[in-house]
Scaffold this motif. Structure first.
Motif: not given
Length: 131
Positions: A35-36, A58-59, A69-73, A93-95
């Motif tokens: 799990r990343a 999100t982390e 990976l954050a963008g894919l998620l 904040p990422l979303f």
């Protein structure tokens, strides 16, 4: 969830939904199954089957940084929200950054989102506390 996802290195990754009540997650894993990272959310649905998905955290683990990976998620979580006909509320904040840059594309693909309200924060606080 779609198959055949790859990160910036070309390595195979998967994003899967781990439903929960009240908090669920989208989890990104690398080829060996590690799990990343994850994106946590709470769904709020009405009796008519419509509702909202509030993304609040999100982390991605530091050792997996720089691989996209954050963008894919985020993209897979948003795509699932479209499939489920849920309005996205980006507390995370990422979303929020992603939707400020790519919101027009998200809407063109059938997505709906709105700005968070104080009641959304209260809902997440209750959900996380379990009360």
């Amino acid at each position: 969830m779609p198959e055949g996802l790859t990160d910036n290195t070309g390595a195979s990754v998967t994003v899967r939904l781990e439903p929960g009540d009240p908090v669920g997650s989208f989890v990104v894993s690398v080829a060996d199954g590690s799990r990343a990272g994850r994106a946590d959310f709470a769904d709020s649905r009405d009796g008519a089957g419509t509702g909202e998905r509030i993304f609040f955290h999100t982390e991605v683990a530091e050792e997996f940084g720089g691989r996209g990976l954050a963008g894919l998620l985020v993209r897979e979580a948003l795509a699932d929200s479209i499939r489920e006909n849920l309005t996205v509320v980006p507390l995370c904040p990422l979303f929020a950054r992603h939707l400020s840059k790519h919101g027009d594309e998200f809407v063109a693909d059938g997505g709906v989102f709105r700005r968070p309200k104080p009641a959304d924060i209260a809902l997440i606080e209750r959900s996380v506390r379990g009360g």
